[in-house]
Design a protein around this motif. Structure first.
Motif, PDB file in Angstrom:
ATOM      1  N   GLU A   1      39.318 111.965  62.114  1.00 56.81           N
ATOM      2  CA  GLU A   1      39.346 110.808  61.587  1.00 56.81           C
ATOM      3  C   GLU A   1      40.438 109.990  62.257  1.00 56.81           C
ATOM      4  O   GLU A   1      41.498 110.438  62.650  1.00 56.81           O
ATOM      5  CB  GLU A   1      39.445 110.772  60.072  1.00 56.81           C
ATOM      6  N   ILE A   2      40.427 108.724  61.960  1.00 53.08           N
ATOM      7  CA  ILE A   2      41.369 107.694  62.372  1.00 53.08           C
ATOM      8  C   ILE A   2      41.956 107.096  61.313  1.00 53.08           C
ATOM      9  O   ILE A   2      41.575 106.958  60.324  1.00 53.08           O
ATOM     10  CB  ILE A   2      40.724 106.617  63.307  1.00 53.08           C
ATOM     11  N   ARG A   3      43.305 106.939  61.286  1.00 51.65           N
ATOM     12  CA  ARG A   3      44.126 106.517  60.202  1.00 51.65           C
ATOM     13  C   ARG A   3      44.867 105.204  60.685  1.00 51.65           C
ATOM     14  O   ARG A   3      45.535 105.248  61.774  1.00 51.65           O
ATOM     15  CB  ARG A   3      45.236 107.296  59.767  1.00 51.65           C
ATOM     16  N   ALA A   4      44.731 104.110  60.049  1.00 52.44           N
ATOM     17  CA  ALA A   4      45.543 102.870  60.022  1.00 52.44           C
ATOM     18  C   ALA A   4      46.493 102.658  59.122  1.00 52.44           C
ATOM     19  O   ALA A   4      46.147 102.990  57.785  1.00 52.44           O
ATOM     20  CB  ALA A   4      44.404 101.875  60.315  1.00 52.44           C
ATOM     21  N   THR A   5      47.989 102.228  59.507  1.00 54.26           N
ATOM     22  CA  THR A   5      48.841 101.925  58.429  1.00 54.26           C
ATOM     23  C   THR A   5      49.254 100.623  58.437  1.00 54.26           C
ATOM     24  O   THR A   5      49.206  99.941  59.492  1.00 54.26           O
ATOM     25  CB  THR A   5      50.003 103.214  58.557  1.00 54.26           C
ATOM     26  N   ALA A   6      50.047 100.125  57.266  1.00 55.73           N
ATOM     27  CA  ALA A   6      50.463  98.918  57.293  1.00 55.73           C
ATOM     28  C   ALA A   6      51.678  99.027  56.011  1.00 55.73           C
ATOM     29  O   ALA A   6      51.575  99.778  55.141  1.00 55.73           O
ATOM     30  CB  ALA A   6      49.825  98.012  56.912  1.00 55.73           C
ATOM     31  N   SER A   7      52.638  98.092  56.391  1.00 57.43           N
ATOM     32  CA  SER A   7      53.795  97.988  55.376  1.00 57.43           C
ATOM     33  C   SER A   7      54.043  96.410  55.118  1.00 57.43           C
ATOM     34  O   SER A   7      54.245  95.683  56.115  1.00 57.43           O
ATOM     35  CB  SER A   7      54.864  98.616  55.804  1.00 57.43           C
ATOM     36  N   VAL A   8      54.564  96.231  54.183  1.00 56.83           N
ATOM     37  CA  VAL A   8      54.759  94.953  53.831  1.00 56.83           C
ATOM     38  C   VAL A   8      56.087  94.653  52.716  1.00 56.83           C
ATOM     39  O   VAL A   8      56.386  95.661  51.990  1.00 56.83           O
ATOM     40  CB  VAL A   8      53.605  94.076  52.961  1.00 56.83           C
ATOM     41  N   THR A   9      56.773  93.425  52.803  1.00 58.40           N
ATOM     42  CA  THR A   9      57.783  93.398  51.744  1.00 58.40           C
ATOM     43  C   THR A   9      57.425  92.299  51.103  1.00 58.40           C
ATOM     44  O   THR A   9      57.020  91.148  51.529  1.00 58.40           O
ATOM     45  CB  THR A   9      59.091  92.827  52.597  1.00 58.40           C
ATOM     46  N   ALA A  10      57.373  92.255  49.659  1.00 61.62           N
ATOM     47  CA  ALA A  10      57.086  91.064  48.891  1.00 61.62           C
ATOM     48  C   ALA A  10      58.158  90.871  47.821  1.00 61.62           C
ATOM     49  O   ALA A  10      58.867  91.603  47.369  1.00 61.62           O
ATOM     50  CB  ALA A  10      55.728  91.438  47.948  1.00 61.62           C
ATOM     51  N   VAL A  11      58.142  89.538  47.654  1.00 61.68           N
ATOM     52  CA  VAL A  11      59.184  89.023  46.698  1.00 61.68           C
ATOM     53  C   VAL A  11      58.338  88.107  45.453  1.00 61.68           C
ATOM     54  O   VAL A  11      57.436  87.345  45.845  1.00 61.68           O
ATOM     55  CB  VAL A  11      60.253  87.851  47.313  1.00 61.68           C
TER      56      VAL A  11
ATOM     57  N   THR B   1      63.976  87.382  40.226  1.00 62.90           N
ATOM     58  CA  THR B   1      63.259  87.834  41.071  1.00 62.90           C
ATOM     59  C   THR B   1      63.184  89.348  41.636  1.00 62.90           C
ATOM     60  O   THR B   1      64.071  89.973  41.150  1.00 62.90           O
ATOM     61  CB  THR B   1      63.061  87.174  42.651  1.00 62.90           C
ATOM     62  N   VAL B   2      62.354  90.040  42.054  1.00 61.41           N
ATOM     63  CA  VAL B   2      61.994  91.399  42.498  1.00 61.41           C
ATOM     64  C   VAL B   2      61.559  91.465  43.757  1.00 61.41           C
ATOM     65  O   VAL B   2      60.569  90.657  43.959  1.00 61.41           O
ATOM     66  CB  VAL B   2      61.262  92.295  41.508  1.00 61.41           C
ATOM     67  N   THR B   3      62.088  92.317  44.751  1.00 63.91           N
ATOM     68  CA  THR B   3      61.723  92.505  46.092  1.00 63.91           C
ATOM     69  C   THR B   3      61.141  94.185  46.167  1.00 63.91           C
ATOM     70  O   THR B   3      61.999  94.810  45.998  1.00 63.91           O
ATOM     71  CB  THR B   3      62.917  92.163  47.112  1.00 63.91           C
ATOM     72  N   VAL B   4      60.309  94.021  46.739  1.00 65.39           N
ATOM     73  CA  VAL B   4      59.609  95.361  46.809  1.00 65.39           C
ATOM     74  C   VAL B   4      58.940  95.634  48.261  1.00 65.39           C
ATOM     75  O   VAL B   4      58.640  94.540  48.987  1.00 65.39           O
ATOM     76  CB  VAL B   4      58.540  95.569  45.715  1.00 65.39           C
ATOM     77  N   THR B   5      58.858  96.870  48.815  1.00 66.07           N
ATOM     78  CA  THR B   5      58.029  97.056  49.980  1.00 66.07           C
ATOM     79  C   THR B   5      56.707  97.999  49.527  1.00 66.07           C
ATOM     80  O   THR B   5      56.598  98.635  48.580  1.00 66.07           O
ATOM     81  CB  THR B   5      58.751  97.987  50.863  1.00 66.07           C
TER      82      THR B   5
ATOM     83  N   ALA C   1      45.834  97.835  51.188  1.00 59.21           N
ATOM     84  CA  ALA C   1      46.372  98.722  50.352  1.00 59.21           C
ATOM     85  C   ALA C   1      47.928  98.385  50.369  1.00 59.21           C
ATOM     86  O   ALA C   1      48.360  98.814  49.260  1.00 59.21           O
ATOM     87  CB  ALA C   1      46.045 100.183  51.332  1.00 59.21           C
ATOM     88  N   ALA C   2      48.539  98.348  51.384  1.00 58.53           N
ATOM     89  CA  ALA C   2      49.983  97.679  51.328  1.00 58.53           C
ATOM     90  C   ALA C   2      50.193  96.747  50.289  1.00 58.53           C
ATOM     91  O   ALA C   2      51.229  96.884  49.539  1.00 58.53           O
ATOM     92  CB  ALA C   2      50.260  97.483  52.791  1.00 58.53           C
ATOM     93  N   HIS C   3      49.320  95.743  50.238  1.00 60.98           N
ATOM     94  CA  HIS C   3      49.579  94.575  49.567  1.00 60.98           C
ATOM     95  C   HIS C   3      49.206  95.205  47.905  1.00 60.98           C
ATOM     96  O   HIS C   3      50.325  94.628  47.219  1.00 60.98           O
ATOM     97  CB  HIS C   3      48.500  93.359  49.903  1.00 60.98           C
ATOM     98  N   ASP C   4      48.347  95.997  47.742  1.00 59.21           N
ATOM     99  CA  ASP C   4      48.217  96.287  46.416  1.00 59.21           C
ATOM    100  C   ASP C   4      49.471  97.117  45.942  1.00 59.21           C
ATOM    101  O   ASP C   4      49.731  97.210  44.642  1.00 59.21           O
ATOM    102  CB  ASP C   4      46.684  97.082  46.337  1.00 59.21           C
ATOM    103  N   ASP C   5      49.779  97.927  46.914  1.00 62.47           N
ATOM    104  CA  ASP C   5      51.115  98.994  46.439  1.00 62.47           C
ATOM    105  C   ASP C   5      52.272  98.048  46.205  1.00 62.47           C
ATOM    106  O   ASP C   5      52.901  98.506  45.261  1.00 62.47           O
ATOM    107  CB  ASP C   5      51.268  99.862  47.688  1.00 62.47           C
ATOM    108  N   ALA C   6      52.503  97.081  46.885  1.00 64.34           N
ATOM    109  CA  ALA C   6      53.688  96.258  46.613  1.00 64.34           C
ATOM    110  C   ALA C   6      53.435  95.470  45.236  1.00 64.34           C
ATOM    111  O   ALA C   6      54.226  95.415  44.435  1.00 64.34           O
ATOM    112  CB  ALA C   6      53.808  95.157  47.699  1.00 64.34           C
ATOM    113  N   HIS C   7      52.354  94.993  44.807  1.00 65.08           N
ATOM    114  CA  HIS C   7      51.977  94.296  43.766  1.00 65.08           C
ATOM    115  C   HIS C   7      52.239  95.372  42.542  1.00 65.08           C
ATOM    116  O   HIS C   7      52.694  94.986  41.493  1.00 65.08           O
ATOM    117  CB  HIS C   7      50.705  93.719  43.586  1.00 65.08           C
ATOM    118  N   ALA C   8      51.710  96.399  42.474  1.00 62.00           N
ATOM    119  CA  ALA C   8      51.751  97.554  41.678  1.00 62.00           C
ATOM    120  C   ALA C   8      53.434  97.852  41.425  1.00 62.00           C
ATOM    121  O   ALA C   8      53.734  97.914  40.271  1.00 62.00           O
ATOM    122  CB  ALA C   8      50.961  98.899  42.032  1.00 62.00           C
ATOM    123  N   LYS C   9      54.077  98.082  42.409  1.00 65.23           N
ATOM    124  CA  LYS C   9      55.540  98.330  42.249  1.00 65.23           C
ATOM    125  C   LYS C   9      56.224  97.240  41.495  1.00 65.23           C
ATOM    126  O   LYS C   9      57.167  97.402  40.531  1.00 65.23           O
ATOM    127  CB  LYS C   9      56.379  98.517  43.686  1.00 65.23           C
TER     128      LYS C   9
END
Length: 256
Positions: A242-252, A50-54, A183-191
């Motif tokens: 402008e308003i900015r929303a951010t998010a972070s996820v950890t995926a395995v 497995t690989v674990t990414v943020t 965007a956070a989900h797509d970033d984790a998948h790309a990594k």
């Protein structure tokens, strides 16, 4: 009928007859708590890597409302005089706000206060009078009218008026936050896909996904808190930003 003896059993009997300690060979232990030894080895070999990414993501949007913090203050020799002056100024403020097309549901009283005012000299305090104050939050749904609203408040309240803050926001933050999560989900998948390629694997199924946190950054124009409202000659120029929303996820992910 005699029980046939295996070679291991025969050796054990011989050792016992000679009074020597016995040792059972590992091969003679056929079953363990989790199954046979070959089965355990096969199971361990079959467990996928497995690989674990943020993943981090953000989304920006234009504000569609302004939250104006405004109020009035009045100082007088007596509590009743201070309250009367504050009430008169507050009524003028509310009348001006309604005249700008602001609905009553979008105006909320935040605080009402009455406190003594002292003059401190040479280590001694002297009661000078009393200060009465009231503050409001006003939701402006038409952003281009915000500057005109500030001027209307200052014209109506004079030196008693206060402009405490102007904050631009979204009436519904959820769509922008959803874009940040994607965007956070797509970033984790790309990594994870990159790590799979680098290690000579193919990216497998998603095993787990957890949200690490979300954020929300509001633009804040330079309107100083507790600034007297009097003296504003025209509509106040404001920049919503402008308003900015951010998010972070950890995926395995599994690696095939």
């Amino acid at each position: 009928m005699p029980v046939p003896r295996t070679p291991v059993t025969a050796i054990a009997v011989t050792l016992l007859a000679l009074g020597l300690p016995t040792v059972v060979a590992p091969a003679a232990v056929a079953v363990t708590a989790g199954g046979t030894a070959p089965a355990l080895a096969a199971r361990a070999a079959a467990a996928p890597a497995t690989v674990t990414v943020t993943g981090d993501g953000s989304a920006v949007g234009d504000p569609d409302i302004a939250l104006v913090g405004a109020g009035v203050e009045a100082t007088a020799k007596t509590t009743q005089a201070a309250l009367n002056a504050q009430n008169k100024a507050a009524a003028a403020l509310l009348k001006a706000v309604r005249a700008q097309g602001i609905a009553d549901k979008d105006v909320r009283t935040e605080s009402v206060s009455l406190s003594p005012v002292y003059d401190y000299q040479d280590g001694e305090s002297t009661l000078k009078g009393y200060q009465a104050a009231q503050s409001f939050t006003i939701k402006v749904r038409a952003l281009d009218t915000t500057g005109a609203l500030l001027k209307a408040i200052t014209d109506a309240t004079g030196n008693a008026g206060r402009i405490n803050s102007v904050v631009f926001d979204l009436d519904d933050r959820r769509p922008l936050q959803a874009r940040a999560r994607k965007a956070a989900h797509d970033d984790a998948h790309a990594k994870a896909a990159q790590y799979a390629r680098l290690s000579g694997h193919h990216l497998g199924r998603l095993v787990s996904l957890s949200e690490g946190g979300t954020g929300y950054v509001l633009p804040m124009p330079p309107v100083s808190a507790d600034a007297p409202a009097g003296g504003v000659g025209g509509p106040v120029p404001l920049a919503p930003g402008e308003i900015r929303a951010t998010a972070s996820v950890t995926a395995v992910y599994e690696l095939d």
